[in-house]
Design a protein around this motif. Structure first.
Motif, PDB file in Angstrom:
ATOM      1  N   THR A  25       0.827  -1.210   0.000  1.00 16.10           N
ATOM      2  CA  THR A  25       0.000   0.000   0.000  1.00 16.10           C
ATOM      3  C   THR A  25       0.860   1.257   0.000  1.00 16.10           C
ATOM      4  O   THR A  25       0.598   2.202  -0.744  1.00 16.10           O
ATOM      5  CB  THR A  25      -0.934  -0.002   1.227  1.00 16.10           C
ATOM      6  N   SER A  29       1.378   4.057  -3.070  1.00 17.79           N
ATOM      7  CA  SER A  29       1.002   5.450  -2.827  1.00 17.79           C
ATOM      8  C   SER A  29       2.082   6.427  -3.278  1.00 17.79           C
ATOM      9  O   SER A  29       1.803   7.610  -3.462  1.00 17.79           O
ATOM     10  CB  SER A  29       0.690   5.665  -1.353  1.00 17.79           C
ATOM     11  N   LEU A  55      -4.130  10.889   0.259  1.00 16.40           N
ATOM     12  CA  LEU A  55      -3.677  10.454  -1.064  1.00 16.40           C
ATOM     13  C   LEU A  55      -4.754   9.625  -1.730  1.00 16.40           C
ATOM     14  O   LEU A  55      -5.125   9.868  -2.864  1.00 16.40           O
ATOM     15  CB  LEU A  55      -2.376   9.663  -0.957  1.00 16.40           C
ATOM     16  N   TYR A  56      -5.236   8.611  -1.030  1.00 15.45           N
ATOM     17  CA  TYR A  56      -6.372   7.835  -1.508  1.00 15.45           C
ATOM     18  C   TYR A  56      -6.914   6.958  -0.392  1.00 15.45           C
ATOM     19  O   TYR A  56      -6.175   6.512   0.469  1.00 15.45           O
ATOM     20  CB  TYR A  56      -6.022   6.992  -2.737  1.00 15.45           C
ATOM     21  N   VAL A  63      -4.765   6.570   3.234  1.00 18.69           N
ATOM     22  CA  VAL A  63      -3.341   6.809   3.043  1.00 18.69           C
ATOM     23  C   VAL A  63      -3.117   8.316   2.927  1.00 18.69           C
ATOM     24  O   VAL A  63      -3.734   8.981   2.092  1.00 18.69           O
ATOM     25  CB  VAL A  63      -2.824   6.083   1.784  1.00 18.69           C
ATOM     26  N   VAL A  75       4.751   8.749   4.321  1.00 15.40           N
ATOM     27  CA  VAL A  75       3.457   8.163   3.997  1.00 15.40           C
ATOM     28  C   VAL A  75       2.926   7.480   5.248  1.00 15.40           C
ATOM     29  O   VAL A  75       3.658   6.762   5.924  1.00 15.40           O
ATOM     30  CB  VAL A  75       3.574   7.140   2.841  1.00 15.40           C
TER      31      VAL A  75
END
Length: 119
Positions: A25, A29, A55-56, A63, A75
């Motif tokens: 993940t 990202s 981010l999404y 994230v 992140v």
């Protein structure tokens, strides 16, 4: 925590059961982080706020991203069910992480580019 060339400097997941899933993940990202940085263009240099925001989202996780002036990327993956976390709290966590990263870089015994070892 990723350097400007996108190789990991520090990765930690809690809990450690699905560590590989979190690594995937986080690495996926990085593409979104690069897209946001290129979309911001030169405005990123002038900004003091380097928080990229969400981010999404996925079904289970959200994230978030943050980038420093030297293009070091942070992140963070958090559980989607945790509705108590607000954007300001995520931003504050990133600032604290950035301060800790700065402290490591200022350590004369740390070789820049080496993997960060921390509890």
């Amino acid at each position: 925590l990723f350097c400007s060339q996108n190789y990991p400097l520090y990765i930690r997941s809690v809990p450690t059961e699905n560590e590989l899933k979190f690594h995937y993940t986080v690495h996926t990202s990085l593409d979104v982080v690069d897209e946001k940085i290129s979309a911001m263009g030169k405005a990123l240099v002038d900004q003091r706020e380097l928080y990229l925001g969400l981010l999404y989202p996925t079904e289970d996780y959200k994230v978030y991203g943050y980038v420093t002036n030297s293009k070091v990327k942070f992140v963070m993956v958090v559980d989607s069910s945790n509705t108590a976390l607000r954007d300001n709290e995520i931003r504050s966590m990133f600032r604290k992480l950035h301060n800790s990263y700065t402290d490591i870089m200022c350590n004369p015994f740390y070789n820049p580019g080496d993997r960060i070892q921390s509890r």
